[in-house]
Design a protein around this motif. Structure first.
Motif, mmCIF file in Angstrom:
data_model
loop_
_atom_site.group_PDB
_atom_site.id
_atom_site.type_symbol
_atom_site.label_atom_id
_atom_site.label_comp_id
_atom_site.label_asym_id
_atom_site.label_seq_id
_atom_site.Cartn_x
_atom_site.Cartn_y
_atom_site.Cartn_z
ATOM 1 N N MET A 4 0.834 -1.199 0.000
ATOM 2 C CA MET A 4 0.000 0.000 0.000
ATOM 3 C C MET A 4 0.862 1.240 0.000
ATOM 4 O O MET A 4 2.029 1.222 0.399
ATOM 5 N N ALA A 5 0.275 2.333 -0.416
ATOM 6 C CA ALA A 5 1.018 3.589 -0.502
ATOM 7 C C ALA A 5 1.362 4.099 0.898
ATOM 8 O O ALA A 5 0.552 3.987 1.815
ATOM 9 N N PRO A 6 2.549 4.658 1.080
ATOM 10 C CA PRO A 6 2.934 5.174 2.408
ATOM 11 C C PRO A 6 2.041 6.322 2.868
ATOM 12 O O PRO A 6 1.823 6.486 4.065
ATOM 13 N N LEU A 7 1.520 7.112 1.930
ATOM 14 C CA LEU A 7 0.640 8.200 2.327
ATOM 15 C C LEU A 7 -0.667 7.658 2.918
ATOM 16 O O LEU A 7 -1.248 8.272 3.815
ATOM 17 N N TYR A 8 -1.111 6.519 2.430
ATOM 18 C CA TYR A 8 -2.311 5.897 2.992
ATOM 19 C C TYR A 8 -2.062 5.480 4.438
ATOM 20 O O TYR A 8 -2.913 5.674 5.301
ATOM 21 N N TRP A 9 -0.887 4.928 4.709
ATOM 22 C CA TRP A 9 -0.545 4.558 6.076
ATOM 23 C C TRP A 9 -0.435 5.796 6.961
ATOM 24 O O TRP A 9 -0.795 5.760 8.139
ATOM 25 N N LEU A 10 0.058 6.880 6.397
ATOM 26 C CA LEU A 10 0.178 8.119 7.164
ATOM 27 C C LEU A 10 -1.210 8.661 7.541
ATOM 28 O O LEU A 10 -1.428 9.093 8.678
ATOM 29 N N VAL A 11 -2.158 8.598 6.607
ATOM 30 C CA VAL A 11 -3.520 9.032 6.892
ATOM 31 C C VAL A 11 -4.143 8.145 7.962
ATOM 32 O O VAL A 11 -4.797 8.635 8.896
ATOM 33 N N LEU A 12 -3.943 6.837 7.856
ATOM 34 C CA LEU A 12 -4.470 5.928 8.874
ATOM 35 C C LEU A 12 -3.832 6.172 10.245
ATOM 36 O O LEU A 12 -4.504 6.107 11.277
ATOM 37 N N PHE A 13 -2.543 6.470 10.253
ATOM 38 C CA PHE A 13 -1.847 6.744 11.505
ATOM 39 C C PHE A 13 -2.391 8.006 12.172
ATOM 40 O O PHE A 13 -2.640 8.025 13.387
ATOM 41 N N PHE A 14 -2.600 9.056 11.391
ATOM 42 C CA PHE A 14 -3.142 10.287 11.957
ATOM 43 C C PHE A 14 -4.592 10.110 12.407
ATOM 44 O O PHE A 14 -5.012 10.688 13.407
ATOM 45 N N PHE A 15 -5.349 9.309 11.679
ATOM 46 C CA PHE A 15 -6.714 9.018 12.105
ATOM 47 C C PHE A 15 -6.720 8.255 13.430
ATOM 48 O O PHE A 15 -7.530 8.533 14.316
#
Length: 52
Positions: A4-15
């Motif tokens: 998966m894209a790292p930006l997707y993981w970043l969004v999930l982490f901030f959520f």
């Protein structure tokens, strides 16, 4: 799933961080029950809470 894209993981982490922060603040500031003052109701020495 590392593909998966790292930006997707970043969004999930901030959520996740936002949800944790929201839960902690709600848990701290909102109390479900008021604390009862038991200083007025002191049972006497021979008062039995339950009997057989």
């Amino acid at each position: 799933m590392p593909q998966m894209a790292p930006l997707y993981w970043l969004v999930l982490f901030f959520f996740f961080l936002f949800s944790l922060l929201l839960f902690s603040t709600m848990n701290y500031f909102i109390k479900p029950f008021e604390k009862k003052d038991h200083s007025m109701k002191k049972p006497t020495l021979n008062f039995k809470i339950w009997t057989l």
